[in-house]
Design a protein around this motif. Structure first.
Motif, PDB file in Angstrom:
ATOM      1  N   UNK A   1       6.569 -15.507   3.608  1.00 53.56           N
ATOM      2  CA  UNK A   1       6.388 -14.187   3.020  1.00 53.56           C
ATOM      3  C   UNK A   1       6.823 -14.279   1.559  1.00 53.56           C
ATOM      4  N   UNK A   2       5.872 -14.631   0.694  1.00 53.07           N
ATOM      5  CA  UNK A   2       6.222 -14.823  -0.711  1.00 53.07           C
ATOM      6  C   UNK A   2       7.237 -15.946  -0.810  1.00 53.07           C
ATOM      7  N   UNK A   3       8.412 -15.652  -1.363  1.00 56.24           N
ATOM      8  CA  UNK A   3       9.435 -16.684  -1.503  1.00 56.24           C
ATOM      9  C   UNK A   3      10.464 -16.647  -0.370  1.00 56.24           C
TER      10      UNK A   3
ATOM     11  N   UNK B   1       1.643  -6.716   1.841  1.00 57.72           N
ATOM     12  CA  UNK B   1       1.906  -7.365   0.546  1.00 57.72           C
ATOM     13  C   UNK B   1       2.759  -6.560  -0.414  1.00 57.72           C
ATOM     14  N   UNK B   2       2.756  -5.248  -0.310  1.00 61.66           N
ATOM     15  CA  UNK B   2       3.437  -4.464  -1.331  1.00 61.66           C
ATOM     16  C   UNK B   2       4.741  -3.829  -0.912  1.00 61.66           C
TER      17      UNK B   2
ATOM     18  N   UNK C   1       8.226  -3.799   2.135  1.00 62.88           N
ATOM     19  CA  UNK C   1       9.062  -4.690   2.928  1.00 62.88           C
ATOM     20  C   UNK C   1       8.661  -4.671   4.399  1.00 62.88           C
TER      21      UNK C   1
ATOM     22  N   UNK D   1      -5.089  -8.104  -0.532  1.00 63.97           N
ATOM     23  CA  UNK D   1      -4.057  -8.168  -1.574  1.00 63.97           C
ATOM     24  C   UNK D   1      -3.558  -6.784  -1.984  1.00 63.97           C
ATOM     25  N   UNK D   2      -4.415  -5.773  -1.846  1.00 66.26           N
ATOM     26  CA  UNK D   2      -3.967  -4.430  -2.232  1.00 66.26           C
ATOM     27  C   UNK D   2      -3.325  -3.690  -1.060  1.00 66.26           C
ATOM     28  N   UNK D   3      -3.186  -4.369   0.069  1.00 67.74           N
ATOM     29  CA  UNK D   3      -2.495  -3.767   1.201  1.00 67.74           C
ATOM     30  C   UNK D   3      -3.244  -2.653   1.887  1.00 67.74           C
ATOM     31  N   UNK D   4      -4.543  -2.477   1.599  1.00 70.21           N
ATOM     32  CA  UNK D   4      -5.268  -1.346   2.182  1.00 70.21           C
ATOM     33  C   UNK D   4      -6.129  -1.752   3.374  1.00 70.21           C
TER      34      UNK D   4
ATOM     35  N   UNK E   1      -6.924 -16.999  -2.477  1.00 67.15           N
ATOM     36  CA  UNK E   1      -5.799 -16.516  -3.294  1.00 67.15           C
ATOM     37  C   UNK E   1      -6.131 -15.268  -4.119  1.00 67.15           C
ATOM     38  N   UNK E   2      -7.399 -15.108  -4.529  1.00 65.42           N
ATOM     39  CA  UNK E   2      -7.751 -13.922  -5.302  1.00 65.42           C
ATOM     40  C   UNK E   2      -8.203 -12.768  -4.403  1.00 65.42           C
TER      41      UNK E   2
ATOM     42  N   UNK F   1     -10.872 -12.333  -2.776  1.00 66.76           N
ATOM     43  CA  UNK F   1     -12.283 -11.958  -2.825  1.00 66.76           C
ATOM     44  C   UNK F   1     -13.100 -12.612  -1.717  1.00 66.76           C
TER      45      UNK F   1
END
Lengths: 425, 181
Positions: free
Chosen positions: A172-174, A240-241, A243, A288-291, A348-349, A351
């Motif tokens: 989860x990220x770092x 992603x955005x 916790x 990536x936008x969590x939607x 990663x992007x 898309x």
């Protein structure tokens, strides 16, 4: 004045280096390269009777086999800097999981190849699965132990868990997050539970220096969230955005998402499945936008044992749109744990989305559908590119359809509609 | 926003996405502090221009060094600390990157009182940024994204300025030494 100028120059250089370091440091199955231009994915070659790792270049369309195993299940991914391929596999002995091995191969770099053998796993069949968390050049692997492999030096640090214990870890990220399944002690007057009967799951974070566990909370079988559902997946999907993370839960024929934070259970979000007996895979991924949530989906067809494999696109209201992939047969016992064979992976992007049927058992998918599928999420029609796995050609030609589980094996039959789409209302 | 995501995709991996009013910013939480915070740090610097005395230099260097324990994950931390450490890093970076170009092209006339006003303004920026991220709506998200883009451009300008000025200073120092030798 000159001395002061010297100090100012030095600090200016420090600032330049600091900015450069910040930017450099900030930057599943299938595994995307960090720049999103390549994908590695496992495949099963039934004719040659071996498993392998294939490499697909999106720009050229070329797919090649880069690694092969006679006996074992490979889990490939790129290192975070894209300079290595990490391939983990489980070595079997007498049909039981024996040990976990990892190979780090140089990829477009002069890094040395390294081979790691991690301890024999005898108490359980729980195996380290990818994606393996990688933070600051350290790769983490866990089952009945937690291990940290430093890619640059090859150093391995391992911490064994208590007997009969195992954990799963997730990136989860770092952070390295863990889920530990265990059996609660029997209450007075109750019979002690068997070793496989886990009734509690502890979530927390792995300390990356000491490999100690830092627990957040525990869900027990008699907790409210578990009483409200028949089954909880124990596989966290991290938003992603925030916790929060979500886990798939099932109540009767309904699937729902259970959301948790570090403090425990937060809420349910019911999912709208469009057909009876539709099953979502455990290993989902947020956009990536969590939607939007993407999940593997098996949709039952009118023929018993035949399913349409699709990717489910779920919005924040629980409504679902499906992206058809291939028709599969539930012949064999793979379907009981189909989540380990069918997964989704965002570029990663964000898309593109990749998923693969290449690792399914021989009779589960037609040869013409044993492939990596790359979906363009920016295209309203979700154009899908099929990339066939680099398997050995079958004598007599590739199979073009799958048969239901009860059907005896037959020679390949021409079927122009080998990949029908699940029907939407 | 899509264009900004493309641009920031080069410099930010978006490991911890920053959501404002339900809208994902084109950069991560730490980079929100770095890029959006850069604009406020630059405004404070332009307005007050504190003299590069020992105390000021040490404080700004400290702002850079404070990133180490958090950036290398020696200390576990959450979203707020990520944003704050990014912001402090931005304050340190802006001051130290502007230091040499400003001395070359504009004589500094900062007074001690400016130091107090400068640090007060910089300190006020931190809670403002946090408030914007936690309580802002969609318009705030757009504003922060634009501020981030402006911050990225500002860093680019500062880096170029330093790449021009620093070699020139080094050359002048070397010539002076050779002259006296």
């Amino acid at each position: 004045m000159e001395r002061r100028n010297g100090l100012h120059v030095f600090l200016g250089l420090i600032a330049l280096v600091g900015l450069a370091m910040f930017i450099l440091a900030c930057t599943g199955w299938p595994g995307w390269s960090p720049d999103g231009s390549k994908i590695v994915f496992p495949y099963a070659d039934a004719v040659a009777k071996r498993n392998g790792v294939a490499h697909y270049d999106l720009a050229t369309g070329k797919v090649t086999s880069v690694f092969q195993l006679v006996d074992g299940i490979p889990f490939p991914q790129f290192s975070a800097d894209g300079k290595r391929l990490l391939i983990g596999w489980i070595a079997m002995e007498n049909n039981r999981v024996n040990r976990f091995e990892m190979l780090t191969l140089p990829y477009g770099s002069d890094k040395p190849m390294r081979h790691f053998v991690l301890p024999t796993i005898t108490e359980t069949n729980e195996v380290p699965q990818n994606p393996y968390p990688e933070v600051n050049g350290n790769v983490f692997v866990a089952s009945t132990y937690v291990a940290r492999i430093t890619l640059e030096s090859g150093e391995v640090l391992r911490k064994d868990l208590e007997p009969q214990q195992y954990i799963y870890i997730f990136p989860r990220g770092d952070q390295v997050i863990y889920a530990r399944m265990y059996t609660l002690p029997a209450k007075e007057g109750e019979e002690a539970k068997s070793g496989d009967d886990k009734d509690a799951c502890e979530f927390g974070e792995v300390d990356q220096q000491t490999l100690d566990r830092k627990p957040w909370f525990t869900i027990k079988s008699d907790d409210m969230v578990v009483r409200n559902v028949d089954e909880l997946s124990w596989v966290p999907v991290f938003h992603p955005g925030t916790e929060e993370f979500a886990m798939l839960a099932r109540k009767g024929d309904s699937e729902t998402l259970a959301f948790f934070s570090r403090n425990g259970f937060e809420r349910f979000v019911p999912l709208t499945l469009q057909g009876p007996e539709w099953q979502l895979g455990l290993f989902m991924q947020w956009s990536l936008d969590g939607k939007t949530l993407y999940a593997p989906l098996l949709a039952k067809t009118q023929t018993d044992g035949l399913y349409d494999y699709a990717v489910a696109e779920i919005n924040d209201r629980g409504e679902m749109h499906t992206i058809p992939i291939a028709r599969v047969s539930k012949r064999g016992d793979w379907a009981d744990s189909f989540s380990y064979y069918l997964r989704v992976s965002l570029s990663p992007d964000g898309k593109k989305l990749a998923t693969s049927t290449a690792y399914l058992p021989e009779e589960a998918v037609a040869d013409v559908d044993r492939a990596l599928f790359v979906v363009d999420l920016t295209d309203p029609a979700h154009k899908t590119t099929k990339v066939l796995a680099p398997v050995t050609p079958r004598p007599g030609g590739p199979t073009t359809s799958v048969n239901p589980p009860e059907t005896p094996r037959q020679p390949p039959v021409e079927d122009p509609q080998s990949t029908p789409a699940p029907k939407e209302p | 926003m899509d264009l900004l995501r493309e641009i920031f995709g080069v410099v930010c991996g978006r490991g911890h996405l920053c959501l404002v009013g339900g809208v994902a910013l084109p950069f991560c939480q730490r980079c929100a502090g770095l890029y959006a915070g850069c604009v406020w740090a630059a405004i404070c610097w332009l307005a007050f221009r504190p003299r590069p005395g020992r105390r000021v230099l040490w404080i700004h260097t400290g702002f850079l060094l404070i990133m180490a324990p958090f950036g290398y994950h020696w200390v576990q931390h959450g979203e707020a600390i990520r944003i704050l450490t990014g912001y402090l890093f931005a304050v340190g970076l802006v001051y130290l990157l502007a230091l040499n170009p400003a001395e070359q092209y504009r004589r500094r006339e900062g007074r001690t009182r400016n130091e107090f006003l400068y640090f007060s303004a910089v300190s006020a920026g931190a809670p403002l940024l946090l408030a914007a991220i936690y309580w802002g709506g969609e318009r705030t998200a757009v504003a922060l994204s634009i501020a981030g883009a402006a911050g990225l451009l500002l860093y680019f300008v500062l880096v170029i300025a330093n790449l021009i000025v620093l070699p020139r200073i080094a050359w002048q120092a070397l010539r002076s030494r050779l002259k006296h030798a």
